[in-house]
Write a protein that holds these residues in place. Structure first.
Motif, mmCIF file in Angstrom:
data_model
loop_
_atom_site.group_PDB
_atom_site.id
_atom_site.type_symbol
_atom_site.label_atom_id
_atom_site.label_comp_id
_atom_site.label_asym_id
_atom_site.label_seq_id
_atom_site.Cartn_x
_atom_site.Cartn_y
_atom_site.Cartn_z
ATOM 1 N N VAL A 175 55.899 52.856 -42.938
ATOM 2 C CA VAL A 175 55.535 52.630 -44.335
ATOM 3 C C VAL A 175 56.671 51.872 -45.029
ATOM 4 O O VAL A 175 57.846 52.210 -44.853
ATOM 5 N N VAL A 209 49.168 52.507 -41.706
ATOM 6 C CA VAL A 209 50.369 51.677 -41.888
ATOM 7 C C VAL A 209 51.041 51.328 -40.571
ATOM 8 O O VAL A 209 52.133 50.765 -40.554
ATOM 9 N N ASP A 220 50.314 53.854 -49.267
ATOM 10 C CA ASP A 220 50.864 53.109 -48.137
ATOM 11 C C ASP A 220 52.189 52.413 -48.456
ATOM 12 O O ASP A 220 52.649 51.559 -47.684
#
Length: 236
Positions: free
Chosen positions: A13, A9, A78
């Motif tokens: 995130v 990510v 994610d």
């Protein structure tokens, strides 16, 4: 247990935030590993601001904090979903309950805006000005907005204004010295400095740089001699 691939990510995130009682989406923010850890530890939402380039506790200035009831991770590990109590009833810096108040597509396939609350939370003036400038940059008509007209003219016009305002500030300072710093010339210095700062904020917003990053840089330099600070710049 939350297992996030932070490399996947890019260290940030996305965090979707819902109100506990209604499940209304209030905002989308981002967390890095430290912000998530602080959120879990304190029970209040902490995020990483990409514009301020730092961790911030939601409501740290306005008082509109978010008490966390649950945090869920999606199937791809994610994206986070936060269920919160929005203290103060306002999640958006504009004073709206939710950040999602601008309709792109409604039932009549028209673009419209819902009315925002009359109340606006208090933020420092640099933050307020920066967000107003961003709004003018994205939404205002150049015929009716000075800021929008600057963006329409382009970067060179903005830089030219900075040069002009810097010159006017320098001349005002010289006048203050010449007139033994009387109150009128001091007021002129303040006025011209405000003009320079305002146009500097316009230039920062051109590249989406929040003014707090400038303040953070000044804080970093605090306690360093000017010579030492310049020497550090030359270290590759």
């Amino acid at each position: 247990m939350i297992n996030i691939d932070w490399q996947k990510v890019g260290t940030l995130v996305p965090a979707i935030v819902q109100e506990k009682d209604t499940n209304e989406v209030l905002m989308l923010a981002y967390m890095n590993e430290e912000a998530l850890s602080l959120s879990l530890k304190t029970g209040f939402a902490h995020y990483f601001s990409r514009t301020k380039n730092r961790i911030w506790k939601k409501g740290e200035e306005s008082g509109n904090t978010q008490k966390i009831h649950s945090i869920k991770l999606d199937c791809d590990s994610d994206t986070l979903l936060l269920n919160v109590t929005q203290n103060g009833g306002i999640a958006c810096h504009t004073g709206a309950k939710s950040c999602f108040f601008t309709e792109i597509l409604d039932d009549d396939f028209k673009t419209s805006n819902t009315n925002q609350e009359n109340y606006r939370p208090k933020y420092n003036i640099l933050d307020e000005l920066y967000h107003v400038i961003l709004d003018r940059k994205l939404n205002a008509d150049a015929q009716n907005s000075y800021v929008a007209s600057l963006f329409k003219k382009g970067e060179n016009a903005i830089l030219k204004k900075i040069g002009e305002e810097a010159t006017e500030l320098a001349l005002a300072i010289k006048d203050a010295t010449k007139n033994n710093q009387d109150e009128q010339t001091k007021s002129d210095v303040v006025y011209e400095c405000a003009d320079l700062l305002f146009h500097s904020l316009v230039a920062l917003s051109l590249h989406n740089i929040h003014p707090e990053r400038v303040l953070n840089e000044l804080s970093r330099r605090f306690g360093l001699s000017g010579i030492e600070e310049k020497n550090q710049r030359n270290v590759k």
